[in-house]
Motif scaffolding. Structure first.
Motif, PDB file in Angstrom:
ATOM      1  N   UNK A 174       0.851  -1.196   0.000  1.00 41.69           N
ATOM      2  CA  UNK A 174       0.000   0.000   0.000  1.00 41.69           C
ATOM      3  C   UNK A 174       0.884   1.242   0.000  1.00 41.69           C
ATOM      4  N   UNK A 175       1.829   1.255  -0.924  1.00 49.04           N
ATOM      5  CA  UNK A 175       2.832   2.312  -0.938  1.00 49.04           C
ATOM      6  C   UNK A 175       2.212   3.661  -1.282  1.00 49.04           C
ATOM      7  N   UNK A 176       2.491   4.656  -0.465  1.00 50.64           N
ATOM      8  CA  UNK A 176       2.012   6.017  -0.714  1.00 50.64           C
ATOM      9  C   UNK A 176       3.152   6.932  -1.167  1.00 50.64           C
ATOM     10  N   UNK A 177       4.378   6.450  -1.057  1.00 49.50           N
ATOM     11  CA  UNK A 177       5.521   7.261  -1.481  1.00 49.50           C
ATOM     12  C   UNK A 177       5.611   7.285  -3.009  1.00 49.50           C
ATOM     13  N   UNK A 178       6.435   8.204  -3.504  1.00 52.06           N
ATOM     14  CA  UNK A 178       6.690   8.267  -4.941  1.00 52.06           C
ATOM     15  C   UNK A 178       7.405   6.990  -5.371  1.00 52.06           C
ATOM     16  N   UNK A 179       7.229   6.611  -6.644  1.00 51.81           N
ATOM     17  CA  UNK A 179       7.942   5.457  -7.165  1.00 51.81           C
ATOM     18  C   UNK A 179       7.036   4.488  -7.899  1.00 51.81           C
ATOM     19  N   UNK A 180       7.629   3.364  -8.300  1.00 54.35           N
ATOM     20  CA  UNK A 180       6.889   2.306  -8.985  1.00 54.35           C
ATOM     21  C   UNK A 180       7.492   0.973  -8.570  1.00 54.35           C
ATOM     22  N   UNK A 181       6.681  -0.067  -8.552  1.00 50.46           N
ATOM     23  CA  UNK A 181       7.148  -1.400  -8.174  1.00 50.46           C
ATOM     24  C   UNK A 181       6.756  -2.382  -9.270  1.00 50.46           C
ATOM     25  N   UNK A 182       7.747  -3.050  -9.838  1.00 52.25           N
ATOM     26  CA  UNK A 182       7.463  -4.015 -10.900  1.00 52.25           C
ATOM     27  C   UNK A 182       6.971  -5.330 -10.296  1.00 52.25           C
ATOM     28  N   UNK A 183       6.328  -6.152 -11.121  1.00 53.27           N
ATOM     29  CA  UNK A 183       5.928  -7.476 -10.666  1.00 53.27           C
ATOM     30  C   UNK A 183       7.177  -8.344 -10.505  1.00 53.27           C
ATOM     31  N   UNK A 184       7.122  -9.249  -9.539  1.00 51.72           N
ATOM     32  CA  UNK A 184       8.269 -10.095  -9.223  1.00 51.72           C
ATOM     33  C   UNK A 184       7.920 -11.548  -9.506  1.00 51.72           C
ATOM     34  N   UNK A 185       8.843 -12.254 -10.109  1.00 53.14           N
ATOM     35  CA  UNK A 185       8.680 -13.680 -10.394  1.00 53.14           C
ATOM     36  C   UNK A 185       8.402 -14.419  -9.083  1.00 53.14           C
TER      37      UNK A 185
END
Length: 274
Positions: free
Chosen positions: A133-144
């Motif tokens: 539930x990230x509220x900070x700036x950024x992006x998270x890719x899907x992980x294998x």
């Protein structure tokens, strides 16, 4: 997923715009941004996307964070294209020094500079748990899913006394320059860089001593071991007042002071082949 085949002489900005409009109309949800990466056709693609930005309010972003598309292309390269009439296998590329592009880096825009940086590693399970539930700036890719959750993921931490502003600016820079695709070590030039947009590089710092050279090599080795998976974190530096300085007080860095976080995957097909 949307596929349309055409001969090279039919690839024009008008035709690309027509196909994009068709794909948008068929999509269950209208996109807010379209990411593109093929450097050989940048001007044609950009011209095709201009009307969408002006008329449909769909942003055009230069990026290589299109992981699902790269995975799909890899699958088709293995299971579809070799069995099509007229297929010609791509030529094997000559081995390079290991760094993606030979072009020199540019100075990092001043408003994106931090005060310091360091290499680090964080357990994958902690990353996934803290970015749900990230509220900070950024992006998270899907992980294998096959990667064990206790795997240590390599990354770069940038420290700043204005971390929140820096993280927001870094995320917003995609509008003008494109997404930050990865953090990389240019061993030939002894630099740590952001790879941005399609082929730009921004110099974060120099590997100017033996310790940093070793850490940079270890960072790249671990990143390659994990299929390119790595992170970038923007961390708030503690603020010191005059009394802290006079009495040489130290303040600890805490996880709650991370203001921006990017989990990225470098090395998909497309980075070198497209």
């Amino acid at each position: 997923q949307f596929i349309e085949q055409m001969s090279p002489d039919k690839v024009t900005s008008k035709e690309i715009n027509r196909l994009l409009m068709k794909a948008i109309e068929d999509a269950p949800v209208k996109p807010t941004a379209i990411r593109f990466f093929r450097k050989q056709a940048l001007s044609v693609i950009k011209k095709a996307l201009d009307p969408l930005e002006k008329e449909e309010n769909v942003r055009a972003i230069k990026s290589k964070t299109t992981y699902a598309l790269f995975d799909w292309i890899r699958e088709r390269n293995e299971k579809v294209y070799p069995f099509m009439d007229g297929y010609v296998p791509p030529k094997k590329q000559a081995k390079t020094s290991g760094f993606l592009y030979s072009r020199p880096s540019e100075s990092l825009p001043s408003y994106l500079e931090g005060e310091d940086w360091s290499f680090s590693e964080v357990e994958l399970g902690d990353i996934l748990q803290n970015t749900q539930d990230m509220t900070e700036a950024g992006r998270v890719c899907e992980v294998d899913a096959s990667i064990p959750r206790d795997t240590m993921v390599p990354g770069l931490i940038v420290y700043s006394t204005r971390a929140r502003a820096l993280a927001v600016a870094l995320q917003g820079s995609c509008i003008e320059y494109g997404d930050i695709n990865s953090v990389s070590v240019d061993e030939d030039r002894g630099e740590i860089v952001y790879e941005v947009g399609v082929e730009d590089k921004w110099r974060v710092g120099k590997l100017d001593d033996e310790r940093l050279v070793r850490e940079g090599a270890a960072f790249e080795a671990k990143k390659n071991e994990l299929g390119g998976l790595h992170f970038l974190a923007i961390h708030q530096l503690p603020k010191f007042d005059l009394l802290d300085i006079v009495f040489n007080r130290k303040k600890e860095l805490g996880d709650e002071e991370i203001e921006g976080f990017w989990l990225m995957r470098q090395g998909s097909i497309g980075w070198k082949d497209i």
